[in-house]
Write a protein that holds these residues in place. Structure first.
Motif, PDB file in Angstrom:
ATOM      1  N   GLU A 165      -9.589   7.487   7.216  1.00  0.00           N
ATOM      2  CA  GLU A 165     -10.787   7.710   6.393  1.00  0.00           C
ATOM      3  C   GLU A 165     -10.550   8.713   5.261  1.00  0.00           C
ATOM      4  OE1 GLU A 165     -12.011   6.226  10.374  1.00  0.00           O
ATOM      5  OE2 GLU A 165     -10.720   7.861   9.681  1.00  0.00           O
ATOM      6  N   ILE A 166      -9.583   9.628   5.440  1.00  0.00           N
ATOM      7  CA  ILE A 166      -9.315  10.639   4.405  1.00  0.00           C
ATOM      8  C   ILE A 166      -7.839  10.661   4.031  1.00  0.00           C
ATOM      9  CG2 ILE A 166     -11.256  12.142   4.981  1.00  0.00           C
ATOM     10  CD1 ILE A 166      -9.269  13.875   6.558  1.00  0.00           C
ATOM     11  N   ARG A 167      -7.120   9.586   4.345  1.00  0.00           N
ATOM     12  CA  ARG A 167      -5.677   9.528   4.091  1.00  0.00           C
ATOM     13  C   ARG A 167      -5.357   9.665   2.604  1.00  0.00           C
ATOM     14  NH1 ARG A 167      -4.077   4.467   6.728  1.00  0.00           N
ATOM     15  NH2 ARG A 167      -4.874   3.569   4.792  1.00  0.00           N
ATOM     16  N   GLY A 168      -6.171   9.060   1.761  1.00  0.00           N
ATOM     17  CA  GLY A 168      -5.937   9.140   0.326  1.00  0.00           C
ATOM     18  C   GLY A 168      -6.157  10.534  -0.227  1.00  0.00           C
ATOM     19  N   ALA A 210      -7.684  17.581 -13.162  1.00  0.00           N
ATOM     20  CA  ALA A 210      -7.702  16.116 -13.027  1.00  0.00           C
ATOM     21  C   ALA A 210      -7.159  15.690 -11.665  1.00  0.00           C
ATOM     22  CB  ALA A 210      -6.880  15.474 -14.141  1.00  0.00           C
ATOM     23  N   ALA A 211      -6.106  16.366 -11.186  1.00  0.00           N
ATOM     24  CA  ALA A 211      -5.531  16.025  -9.880  1.00  0.00           C
ATOM     25  C   ALA A 211      -6.518  16.336  -8.754  1.00  0.00           C
ATOM     26  CB  ALA A 211      -4.229  16.777  -9.671  1.00  0.00           C
ATOM     27  N   VAL A 212      -7.208  17.476  -8.854  1.00  0.00           N
ATOM     28  CA  VAL A 212      -8.215  17.828  -7.845  1.00  0.00           C
ATOM     29  C   VAL A 212      -9.358  16.820  -7.867  1.00  0.00           C
ATOM     30  CG1 VAL A 212      -9.941  19.548  -7.179  1.00  0.00           C
ATOM     31  CG2 VAL A 212      -7.649  20.290  -7.859  1.00  0.00           C
ATOM     32  N   PHE A 213      -9.794  16.434  -9.064  1.00  0.00           N
ATOM     33  CA  PHE A 213     -10.857  15.431  -9.191  1.00  0.00           C
ATOM     34  C   PHE A 213     -10.451  14.122  -8.511  1.00  0.00           C
ATOM     35  CE2 PHE A 213     -12.392  11.704 -11.578  1.00  0.00           C
ATOM     36  CZ  PHE A 213     -13.763  11.853 -11.392  1.00  0.00           C
ATOM     37  N   SER A 214      -9.202  13.709  -8.730  1.00  0.00           N
ATOM     38  CA  SER A 214      -8.708  12.481  -8.106  1.00  0.00           C
ATOM     39  C   SER A 214      -8.741  12.581  -6.590  1.00  0.00           C
ATOM     40  CB  SER A 214      -7.279  12.189  -8.579  1.00  0.00           C
ATOM     41  OG  SER A 214      -6.755  11.050  -7.941  1.00  0.00           O
ATOM     42  N   GLY A 215      -8.344  13.745  -6.061  1.00  0.00           N
ATOM     43  CA  GLY A 215      -8.367  13.939  -4.619  1.00  0.00           C
ATOM     44  C   GLY A 215      -9.770  13.872  -4.034  1.00  0.00           C
ATOM     45  N   LEU A 216     -10.751  14.289  -4.819  1.00  0.00           N
ATOM     46  CA  LEU A 216     -12.134  14.296  -4.343  1.00  0.00           C
ATOM     47  C   LEU A 216     -12.776  12.909  -4.364  1.00  0.00           C
ATOM     48  CD1 LEU A 216     -13.441  17.573  -6.059  1.00  0.00           C
ATOM     49  CD2 LEU A 216     -12.859  17.250  -3.640  1.00  0.00           C
ATOM     50  N   VAL A 217     -12.337  12.049  -5.300  1.00  0.00           N
ATOM     51  CA  VAL A 217     -13.016  10.754  -5.465  1.00  0.00           C
ATOM     52  C   VAL A 217     -12.212   9.569  -4.960  1.00  0.00           C
ATOM     53  CG1 VAL A 217     -14.270  11.626  -7.473  1.00  0.00           C
ATOM     54  CG2 VAL A 217     -12.136  10.350  -7.813  1.00  0.00           C
ATOM     55  N   ILE A 218     -10.971   9.786  -4.537  1.00  0.00           N
ATOM     56  CA  ILE A 218     -10.109   8.654  -4.194  1.00  0.00           C
ATOM     57  C   ILE A 218     -10.651   7.846  -3.020  1.00  0.00           C
ATOM     58  CG2 ILE A 218      -8.609  10.033  -2.680  1.00  0.00           C
ATOM     59  CD1 ILE A 218      -6.264   8.295  -3.660  1.00  0.00           C
ATOM     60  N   GLU A 219     -11.308   8.513  -2.044  1.00  0.00           N
ATOM     61  CA  GLU A 219     -11.841   7.778  -0.907  1.00  0.00           C
ATOM     62  C   GLU A 219     -13.165   7.094  -1.238  1.00  0.00           C
ATOM     63  OE1 GLU A 219     -10.099   7.077   1.400  1.00  0.00           O
ATOM     64  OE2 GLU A 219      -8.587   8.633   1.562  1.00  0.00           O
ATOM     65  N   ARG A 220     -13.770   7.485  -2.339  1.00  0.00           N
ATOM     66  CA  ARG A 220     -15.020   6.843  -2.779  1.00  0.00           C
ATOM     67  C   ARG A 220     -14.711   5.659  -3.716  1.00  0.00           C
ATOM     68  NH1 ARG A 220     -20.296   8.643  -3.072  1.00  0.00           N
ATOM     69  NH2 ARG A 220     -19.614  10.700  -2.378  1.00  0.00           N
ATOM     70  N   LEU A 221     -13.810   5.896  -4.672  1.00  0.00           N
ATOM     71  CA  LEU A 221     -13.507   4.863  -5.666  1.00  0.00           C
ATOM     72  C   LEU A 221     -12.373   3.944  -5.238  1.00  0.00           C
ATOM     73  CD1 LEU A 221     -13.731   6.983  -8.959  1.00  0.00           C
ATOM     74  CD2 LEU A 221     -15.501   5.572  -7.890  1.00  0.00           C
ATOM     75  N   GLY A 222     -11.441   4.454  -4.442  1.00  0.00           N
ATOM     76  CA  GLY A 222     -10.298   3.648  -4.015  1.00  0.00           C
ATOM     77  C   GLY A 222      -9.069   3.896  -4.869  1.00  0.00           C
ATOM     78  N   ARG A 223      -7.934   3.338  -4.405  1.00  0.00           N
ATOM     79  CA  ARG A 223      -6.657   3.532  -5.108  1.00  0.00           C
ATOM     80  C   ARG A 223      -6.564   2.667  -6.366  1.00  0.00           C
ATOM     81  NH1 ARG A 223      -7.770   5.794  -0.325  1.00  0.00           N
ATOM     82  NH2 ARG A 223      -6.065   5.897   1.197  1.00  0.00           N
ATOM     83  N   VAL A 253       0.996   8.057  -2.146  1.00  0.00           N
ATOM     84  CA  VAL A 253       0.045   7.633  -1.115  1.00  0.00           C
ATOM     85  C   VAL A 253       0.324   6.195  -0.693  1.00  0.00           C
ATOM     86  CG1 VAL A 253      -2.391   7.231  -0.584  1.00  0.00           C
ATOM     87  CG2 VAL A 253      -1.734   9.220  -1.959  1.00  0.00           C
ATOM     88  N   LEU A 254       0.539   5.314  -1.675  1.00  0.00           N
ATOM     89  CA  LEU A 254       0.772   3.902  -1.382  1.00  0.00           C
ATOM     90  C   LEU A 254       2.051   3.703  -0.571  1.00  0.00           C
ATOM     91  CD1 LEU A 254      -0.173   2.173  -4.768  1.00  0.00           C
ATOM     92  CD2 LEU A 254      -1.539   2.342  -2.685  1.00  0.00           C
ATOM     93  N   THR A 255       3.085   4.456  -0.873  1.00  0.00           N
ATOM     94  CA  THR A 255       4.342   4.311  -0.141  1.00  0.00           C
ATOM     95  C   THR A 255       4.146   4.621   1.335  1.00  0.00           C
ATOM     96  OG1 THR A 255       5.536   4.997  -2.136  1.00  0.00           O
ATOM     97  CG2 THR A 255       6.779   4.988  -0.079  1.00  0.00           C
ATOM     98  N   GLY A 256       3.292   5.585   1.632  1.00  0.00           N
ATOM     99  CA  GLY A 256       3.004   5.915   3.020  1.00  0.00           C
ATOM    100  C   GLY A 256       2.108   4.895   3.702  1.00  0.00           C
ATOM    101  N   PHE A 311      -3.032  -4.824 -11.484  1.00  0.00           N
ATOM    102  CA  PHE A 311      -4.305  -5.546 -11.500  1.00  0.00           C
ATOM    103  C   PHE A 311      -4.191  -6.861 -10.735  1.00  0.00           C
ATOM    104  CE2 PHE A 311      -7.178  -8.677 -13.386  1.00  0.00           C
ATOM    105  CZ  PHE A 311      -8.401  -8.025 -13.260  1.00  0.00           C
ATOM    106  N   PHE A 312      -3.060  -7.544 -10.877  1.00  0.00           N
ATOM    107  CA  PHE A 312      -2.891  -8.851 -10.247  1.00  0.00           C
ATOM    108  C   PHE A 312      -2.308  -8.780  -8.837  1.00  0.00           C
ATOM    109  CE2 PHE A 312      -2.855 -10.036 -14.803  1.00  0.00           C
ATOM    110  CZ  PHE A 312      -3.875 -10.979 -14.785  1.00  0.00           C
ATOM    111  N   VAL A 313      -1.619  -7.702  -8.494  1.00  0.00           N
ATOM    112  CA  VAL A 313      -0.880  -7.662  -7.231  1.00  0.00           C
ATOM    113  C   VAL A 313      -1.459  -6.691  -6.207  1.00  0.00           C
ATOM    114  CG1 VAL A 313       1.354  -7.133  -6.171  1.00  0.00           C
ATOM    115  CG2 VAL A 313       1.269  -8.396  -8.337  1.00  0.00           C
ATOM    116  N   LEU A 314      -1.897  -5.513  -6.647  1.00  0.00           N
ATOM    117  CA  LEU A 314      -2.246  -4.448  -5.710  1.00  0.00           C
ATOM    118  C   LEU A 314      -3.596  -4.683  -5.039  1.00  0.00           C
ATOM    119  CD1 LEU A 314      -1.534  -1.616  -4.553  1.00  0.00           C
ATOM    120  CD2 LEU A 314      -2.857  -0.645  -6.465  1.00  0.00           C
ATOM    121  N   PRO A 315      -3.645  -4.771  -3.696  1.00  0.00           N
ATOM    122  CA  PRO A 315      -4.935  -4.817  -2.995  1.00  0.00           C
ATOM    123  C   PRO A 315      -5.467  -3.406  -2.782  1.00  0.00           C
ATOM    124  CG  PRO A 315      -3.164  -5.012  -1.409  1.00  0.00           C
ATOM    125  CD  PRO A 315      -2.510  -4.896  -2.763  1.00  0.00           C
ATOM    126  N   GLU A 316      -6.737  -3.283  -2.509  1.00  0.00           N
ATOM    127  CA  GLU A 316      -7.306  -1.972  -2.179  1.00  0.00           C
ATOM    128  C   GLU A 316      -6.869  -1.602  -0.756  1.00  0.00           C
ATOM    129  OE1 GLU A 316      -8.177   1.325  -2.341  1.00  0.00           O
ATOM    130  OE2 GLU A 316      -9.073   0.426  -4.124  1.00  0.00           O
TER     131      GLU A 316
END
Length: 515
Positions: free
Chosen positions: A153-156, A324-337, A393-396, A453-458
């Motif tokens: 739930e908070i991995r991202g 910007a990095a902190v903002f990304s950490g705060l919203v990544i679980e809401r908006l997705g990768r 994150v994706l590699t993990g 856009f064409f390959v990466l799933p959420e």
């Protein structure tokens, strides 16, 4: 305390993440920026050392070569670290690898900080390559550790700690390099000696925190320690669901023997996952952010900022990067990768295009240099909200326990080779294309965004099995075939796996209620 409802991490999970990152990715970011401020003084030290040894001053081309080696050899060390990390994390574990890695950091800090006193510029160059080895190991071991201790739930969000501390490290290097602190001729060795501080903090705190529970369960087969680790990180006594989830993965993959790079590349079930990691890591380094640092001082000067004031204005780039990095950490679980990664590359395309126009015409319109400054800050922010941290994150997330070390070795190798290529080729690209060089980076960002856009799933809030299922059609295998054929030539039979699992239960390794 963490719970699926609250979505909040425990205190110890936060401490483990911050401590791991402070002694690892922080030092990577710090060493990216720390050589910039004292560059003039270090070159003078090189010249004086050369003159003392040989009786004449070093010529300009040799001095430039020595300085280029000093800067770029960090990437060579990083490549070495990325290559050797797999057997180290397998044998010692994720946490112990981070701890042992501090040996490289402390050795590098001593070599670099004492180079002026001893009068040996070779010590500084050797320290840089050893520091690169430290960075290569940490940029694989740290994301691996964070992804394995984090609830899905908070991995991202916790995964973004890697990127956040890279940015904090860059900013810290800029601050400590100011003339009022260590940015003076007599004080520049302290910039490198300061590397010891984060390492010592990590060595003091991290031993009191658990190893990765997934590593303990799947690779060390120590169920009791794995349960305690889950209980510590999740803040609850009943961790039967988490243990069973990991054991289910173990039964699917049939075998927890470490997978080699060659085996991973031959496994059809993860073919597009590997390609996606290579693309994202390649774009991470080739998207042009290093070129931005090259142009920053020149653009600030063109905007009419005094030369003495530029180091202080440059701090704005580090600050924007961190926010910007902190903002990304705060919203990544809401908006997705997906949206953050694709949107970040997409915005970089736009601002690179605008920057090219403003740099080309800035001598004809008086306010265009200010537009250039805005574009620089916007490109940095766009990079940090997605491309700056999500590839780790994706590699993990893409790979099973046995595949993960090999996957991080591939990701690290691509990362450091791309880093070295940019450092080697950018001066030629810039010399040939001048301000139009940014169009090359815009094209790379566009290609990366289009591919994703064409390959990466959420992948947010998804288990490995769910992520594998999302890739199954593209890999041209059914989920059932993934379960059967994940490790060609190295899998146990279902009966043998079940027998082993039952034996472990009978031996008391698995508590009642887990299975």
């Amino acid at each position: 305390r963490f719970s699926p409802k609250s979505g909040l991490p425990t205190e110890l999970l936060i401490v483990a993440s911050l401590t791991g990152a402070f002694g690892s990715s922080f030092l990577y970011g710090y060493n990216l920026s720390v050589v910039n401020a004292p560059a003039v003084y270090i070159k003078k030290f090189y010249n004086e050392t050369w003159e003392r040894r040989y009786g004449f001053s070093v010529d300009e081309s040799t001095l430039t070569l020595l300085w280029s080696i000093t800067v770029s050899i960090f990437a060579i060390g990083g490549l070495v670290g990325a290559i050797i990390v797999t057997p180290i994390v397998k044998f010692f574990g994720r946490k112990c690898t981070l701890l042992l890695n501090n040996v490289f950091a402390v050795a590098a800090a001593l070599l670099m900080s004492l180079s002026l006193l001893v009068g040996s510029f070779e010590m500084l160059i050797l320290g840089r390559i050893i520091m690169g080895v430290d960075a290569g190991i940490s940029l694989s071991a740290l994301p691996m550790y964070l992804s394995e201790i984090s609830p899905k739930e908070i991995r991202g969000s916790l995964g973004q700690v890697t990127a956040i501390f890279i940015c904090v490290g860059v900013f810290t290097g800029q601050v400590l390099g100011l003339p009022e602190i260590f940015g003076q001729e007599s004080r520049w060795p302290y910039l490198f000696g300061a590397i010891i501080v984060p390492s010592l903090i990590q060595v003091v705190i991290l031993p009191f925190l658990p190893e990765s529970p997934r590593y303990l369960l799947l690779e060390k087969h120590n169920t009791s320690k794995a349960e305690k680790a889950f209980q510590t990180f999740l803040g609850k006594d009943d961790v039967s669901h988490e243990v069973e989830e990991v054991l289910a993965e173990s039964r699917v993959q049939r075998n927890t023997k470490l997978v080699s790079i060659l085996q991973l590349l031959r496994t059809r079930a993860v073919r597009w996952q590997v390609i996606t990691v290579v693309v994202t890591m390649g774009c991470y380094q080739l998207c042009g952010l290093n070129a931005i640092w090259y142009y920053t001082n020149n653009i600030f000067s063109e905007a009419g900022i005094n030369h003495e004031t530029i180091p202080y204005v440059t701090l704005s780039t580090g600050a924007v990067e961190t926010v910007a990095a902190v903002f990304s950490g705060l919203v990544i679980e809401r908006l997705g990768r997906r949206p953050l990664l694709i949107g970040g590359f997409g915005l970089m395309v736009v601002f690179f295009a605008v920057l090219t126009v403003s740099l080309t015409l800035q001598k004809t319109v008086h306010w265009l240099p200010y537009l250039s400054i805005f574009c620089i800050l916007a490109i940095i922010a766009s990079f940090c909200i997605g491309p700056g941290g999500i590839p780790f994150v994706l590699t993990g997330e893409f790979f099973q326990q046995s595949q993960r070390p090999a996957a991080f070795m591939i990701a690290g190798t691509v990362n450091w080779l791309s880093n070295f290529a940019v450092g080697l080729l950018f001066p030629f690209i810039q010399g040939g294309l001048q301000t139009y060089c940014f169009l090359v980076f815009a094209a790379i960002c566009f290609a990366g965004a289009a591919y994703l856009f064409f390959v990466l799933p959420e992948t947010k809030n998804k288990t490995f099995q769910e992520i594998s299922q999302a890739f199954a059609k593209r890999n041209k295998v059914s989920l059932e075939m993934q379960e059967i054929n994940h490790y060609p030539g190295e899998r146990k039979s279902s009966a043998e796996q079940e027998s082993t699992f039952t034996s472990s239960v009978n031996n008391g390794e698995t508590k009642k209620g887990i299975v």
